[in-house]
Design a protein around this motif. Structure first.
Motif, PDB file in Angstrom:
ATOM      1  N   TRP A 171      10.991 -12.759 -16.786  1.00 50.26           N
ATOM      2  CA  TRP A 171      11.461 -12.285 -18.089  1.00 50.26           C
ATOM      3  C   TRP A 171      12.820 -11.619 -17.909  1.00 50.26           C
ATOM      4  N   ALA A 172      13.606 -11.608 -18.969  1.00 54.38           N
ATOM      5  CA  ALA A 172      14.923 -10.969 -18.919  1.00 54.38           C
ATOM      6  C   ALA A 172      15.285 -10.440 -20.302  1.00 54.38           C
ATOM      7  N   ARG A 173      15.928  -9.295 -20.320  1.00 56.92           N
ATOM      8  CA  ARG A 173      16.495  -8.745 -21.560  1.00 56.92           C
ATOM      9  C   ARG A 173      17.975  -9.074 -21.554  1.00 56.92           C
ATOM     10  N   ILE A 174      18.403  -9.823 -22.552  1.00 61.53           N
ATOM     11  CA  ILE A 174      19.745 -10.402 -22.567  1.00 61.53           C
ATOM     12  C   ILE A 174      20.523  -9.871 -23.765  1.00 61.53           C
ATOM     13  N   ARG A 175      21.772  -9.476 -23.510  1.00 57.93           N
ATOM     14  CA  ARG A 175      22.626  -8.949 -24.581  1.00 57.93           C
ATOM     15  C   ARG A 175      23.212 -10.100 -25.388  1.00 57.93           C
ATOM     16  N   LEU A 176      23.067 -10.029 -26.700  1.00 59.00           N
ATOM     17  CA  LEU A 176      23.621 -11.030 -27.597  1.00 59.00           C
ATOM     18  C   LEU A 176      25.062 -10.668 -27.962  1.00 59.00           C
ATOM     19  N   PRO A 177      25.819 -11.621 -28.517  1.00 55.12           N
ATOM     20  CA  PRO A 177      27.239 -11.350 -28.817  1.00 55.12           C
ATOM     21  C   PRO A 177      27.479 -10.176 -29.755  1.00 55.12           C
ATOM     22  N   ASP A 178      26.493  -9.817 -30.598  1.00 54.54           N
ATOM     23  CA  ASP A 178      26.704  -8.705 -31.523  1.00 54.54           C
ATOM     24  C   ASP A 178      26.318  -7.356 -30.915  1.00 54.54           C
ATOM     25  N   GLY A 179      25.947  -7.334 -29.644  1.00 55.82           N
ATOM     26  CA  GLY A 179      25.582  -6.093 -28.983  1.00 55.82           C
ATOM     27  C   GLY A 179      24.093  -5.814 -28.975  1.00 55.82           C
ATOM     28  N   SER A 180      23.317  -6.524 -29.791  1.00 58.21           N
ATOM     29  CA  SER A 180      21.865  -6.377 -29.764  1.00 58.21           C
ATOM     30  C   SER A 180      21.318  -7.171 -28.584  1.00 58.21           C
ATOM     31  N   ASP A 181      20.005  -7.187 -28.405  1.00 61.64           N
ATOM     32  CA  ASP A 181      19.459  -7.916 -27.271  1.00 61.64           C
ATOM     33  C   ASP A 181      18.225  -8.712 -27.669  1.00 61.64           C
ATOM     34  N   THR A 182      17.830  -9.611 -26.782  1.00 60.53           N
ATOM     35  CA  THR A 182      16.650 -10.449 -26.966  1.00 60.53           C
ATOM     36  C   THR A 182      15.898 -10.536 -25.649  1.00 60.53           C
ATOM     37  N   ILE A 183      14.597 -10.767 -25.725  1.00 59.26           N
ATOM     38  CA  ILE A 183      13.773 -10.977 -24.542  1.00 59.26           C
ATOM     39  C   ILE A 183      13.555 -12.476 -24.365  1.00 59.26           C
ATOM     40  N   VAL A 184      13.808 -12.974 -23.162  1.00 58.85           N
ATOM     41  CA  VAL A 184      13.605 -14.387 -22.838  1.00 58.85           C
ATOM     42  C   VAL A 184      12.665 -14.473 -21.642  1.00 58.85           C
ATOM     43  N   ALA A 185      11.767 -15.454 -21.652  1.00 56.91           N
ATOM     44  CA  ALA A 185      10.847 -15.656 -20.532  1.00 56.91           C
ATOM     45  C   ALA A 185      10.810 -17.128 -20.143  1.00 56.91           C
ATOM     46  N   SER A 186      10.714 -17.386 -18.832  1.00 54.54           N
ATOM     47  CA  SER A 186      10.527 -18.721 -18.278  1.00 54.54           C
ATOM     48  C   SER A 186       9.145 -18.753 -17.639  1.00 54.54           C
ATOM     49  N   VAL A 187       8.283 -19.680 -18.077  1.00 51.44           N
ATOM     50  CA  VAL A 187       6.858 -19.642 -17.753  1.00 51.44           C
ATOM     51  C   VAL A 187       6.393 -20.991 -17.210  1.00 51.44           C
ATOM     52  N   HIS A 188       5.438 -20.945 -16.275  1.00 49.84           N
ATOM     53  CA  HIS A 188       4.812 -22.166 -15.773  1.00 49.84           C
ATOM     54  C   HIS A 188       3.307 -21.939 -15.641  1.00 49.84           C
ATOM     55  N   LEU A 189       2.555 -22.408 -16.638  1.00 50.58           N
ATOM     56  CA  LEU A 189       1.102 -22.309 -16.594  1.00 50.58           C
ATOM     57  C   LEU A 189       0.518 -23.426 -15.734  1.00 50.58           C
ATOM     58  N   THR A 190      -0.657 -23.188 -15.177  1.00 51.51           N
ATOM     59  CA  THR A 190      -1.336 -24.193 -14.374  1.00 51.51           C
ATOM     60  C   THR A 190      -1.978 -25.241 -15.269  1.00 51.51           C
ATOM     61  N   TRP A 191      -2.628 -26.241 -14.651  1.00 53.10           N
ATOM     62  CA  TRP A 191      -3.301 -27.304 -15.394  1.00 53.10           C
ATOM     63  C   TRP A 191      -4.484 -26.734 -16.173  1.00 53.10           C
ATOM     64  N   PRO A 192      -4.872 -27.386 -17.279  1.00 54.59           N
ATOM     65  CA  PRO A 192      -5.952 -26.853 -18.111  1.00 54.59           C
ATOM     66  C   PRO A 192      -7.355 -27.092 -17.565  1.00 54.59           C
ATOM     67  N   PHE A 193      -7.490 -27.976 -16.590  1.00 52.07           N
ATOM     68  CA  PHE A 193      -8.821 -28.339 -16.104  1.00 52.07           C
ATOM     69  C   PHE A 193      -8.670 -28.871 -14.686  1.00 52.07           C
ATOM     70  N   PRO A 194      -9.597 -28.615 -13.779  1.00 52.58           N
ATOM     71  CA  PRO A 194     -10.845 -27.868 -13.947  1.00 52.58           C
ATOM     72  C   PRO A 194     -10.616 -26.371 -13.829  1.00 52.58           C
ATOM     73  N   GLY A 195     -11.642 -25.614 -14.094  1.00 56.21           N
ATOM     74  CA  GLY A 195     -11.570 -24.163 -13.972  1.00 56.21           C
ATOM     75  C   GLY A 195     -10.950 -23.501 -15.175  1.00 56.21           C
ATOM     76  N   ALA A 196     -11.070 -22.185 -15.209  1.00 56.35           N
ATOM     77  CA  ALA A 196     -10.603 -21.401 -16.344  1.00 56.35           C
ATOM     78  C   ALA A 196      -9.296 -20.682 -16.048  1.00 56.35           C
ATOM     79  N   THR A 197      -8.586 -21.086 -14.979  1.00 59.30           N
ATOM     80  CA  THR A 197      -7.385 -20.350 -14.573  1.00 59.30           C
ATOM     81  C   THR A 197      -6.326 -20.335 -15.666  1.00 59.30           C
ATOM     82  N   GLN A 198      -6.135 -21.465 -16.363  1.00 60.81           N
ATOM     83  CA  GLN A 198      -5.113 -21.477 -17.411  1.00 60.81           C
ATOM     84  C   GLN A 198      -5.453 -20.496 -18.528  1.00 60.81           C
ATOM     85  N   ASP A 199      -6.728 -20.416 -18.903  1.00 66.52           N
ATOM     86  CA  ASP A 199      -7.132 -19.449 -19.925  1.00 66.52           C
ATOM     87  C   ASP A 199      -6.807 -18.029 -19.471  1.00 66.52           C
ATOM     88  N   CYS A 200      -7.099 -17.745 -18.194  1.00 69.64           N
ATOM     89  CA  CYS A 200      -6.815 -16.402 -17.669  1.00 69.64           C
ATOM     90  C   CYS A 200      -5.317 -16.130 -17.651  1.00 69.64           C
TER      91      CYS A 200
END
Length: 298
Positions: A171-200
């Motif tokens: 995640w990163a807090r990034i300054r926008l051109p008007d001086g305000s900021d936004t939160i951005v995240a880069s995410v990689h979830l695991t496969w949905p099956f088998p197991g419940a890891t993706q839900d967790c």
């Protein structure tokens, strides 16, 4: 597919809806051409039951709000790419991603064979946030950044393992051109099956991001969840953000695959952002297509 709410295995089957929809069409056409009258109506009903779950996605895309570009509004060009650890053309991957001209670029699986492309991209962007196999590259100033992490270890004794599961994510807090900021995240979830890891992982991601300002948040990445799965709808609900990648296939991609079939790479954004455009990029050396969007503040 209709049993998907009962078990994640059925829900993973539901994610392959485009394949089942095409097969149902072929079967129905074959029965009609063979003039098999007794099977015609039962097959039509079966085909309809197969098609219905996935029809909402293209309808959402057709009815989604699109903003006209404004000269006075703050606009961001954002993109995400799973670079794939077995990347077959890192130079072409870097060239393609640079050509997208993104202000903010989210990367996943940015190591192994993809490392040469990652290194070139990091040299081209002045600000970089890193965590595990994910990256956020930005032309705008990163004020602070870090890893998405589970709850404080002090509560470890009162939690179960699932409560402490989080995906590789930066995640990163990034300054926008008007001086305000936004939160951005880069995410990689695991496969949905088998197991419940993706839900967790989904729960852990939502708990972490839920503590940050959501109105201007942008979350991008490989979520390994495609419409019309319940996994994807639960992800939208838990993040509390609007998914901008509707009916936009991005996987699989490669020389032997003419067009991707499943939309598992997504861009989510808070209500302050309007969608001007969203599209997939051309084939790279990855097994995913990049996804890019232009967003502007209301």
């Amino acid at each position: 597919m209709w049993l998907a709410p009962l078990w994640r295995g059925f829900d993973a089957f539901r994610q392959l809806w485009p394949l089942w929809a095409v097969l149902a069409l072929i079967a129905l056409a074959a029965i009609v051409l063979m003039r098999h009258r007794t099977a015609r109506w039962p097959m039509a009903i079966i085909a309809l039951l197969i098609w219905l779950p996935g029809l909402g996605e293209p309808v959402r895309r057709l009815t989604a709000d699109r903003a006209a570009p404004s000269d006075t509004a703050i606009a961001l060009r954002v993109a995400t790419q799973n670079m794939w650890v077995r990347n077959t053309a890192p130079d072409a991957t870097a060239d393609t991603l640079l050509a997208l001209n993104a202000d903010i670029l989210a990367l996943q699986e940015a190591f192994a064979n993809a490392q040469p492309a990652r290194d070139r991209l990091e040299q081209a962007y002045p600000f970089v946030a890193r965590c595990r196999s994910t990256r956020i590259l930005s032309r705008l100033q990163i004020l602070e950044s870090g890893c998405v992490h589970p709850p404080d270890p002090a509560v470890f004794r009162s939690t179960i393992p699932c409560d402490r599961e989080v995906p590789p994510a930066t995640w990163a807090r990034i300054r926008l051109p008007d001086g305000s900021d936004t939160i951005v995240a880069s995410v990689h979830l695991t496969w949905p099956f088998p197991g419940a890891t993706q839900d967790c992982q989904r729960g852990g991601l939502a708990r972490f991001l839920g503590a940050l300002p959501a109105e201007r948040m942008i979350v991008m990445g490989d979520f390994n969840a495609a419409a019309p799965s319940y996994a994807l709808s639960r992800l939208e609900r838990d993040l509390g953000l609007d998914r901008r990648t509707l009916a936009l296939p991005s996987f699989p991609s490669g020389r032997l695959v003419p067009e991707p079939v499943l939309g598992i790479d997504h861009i989510f954004a808070g209500e302050a952002w309007q969608t001007v455009s969203v599209e997939t990029g051309p084939q790279t050396g990855s097994d995913h297509r990049p996804v890019a969007a232009t967003l502007q503040l209301r």
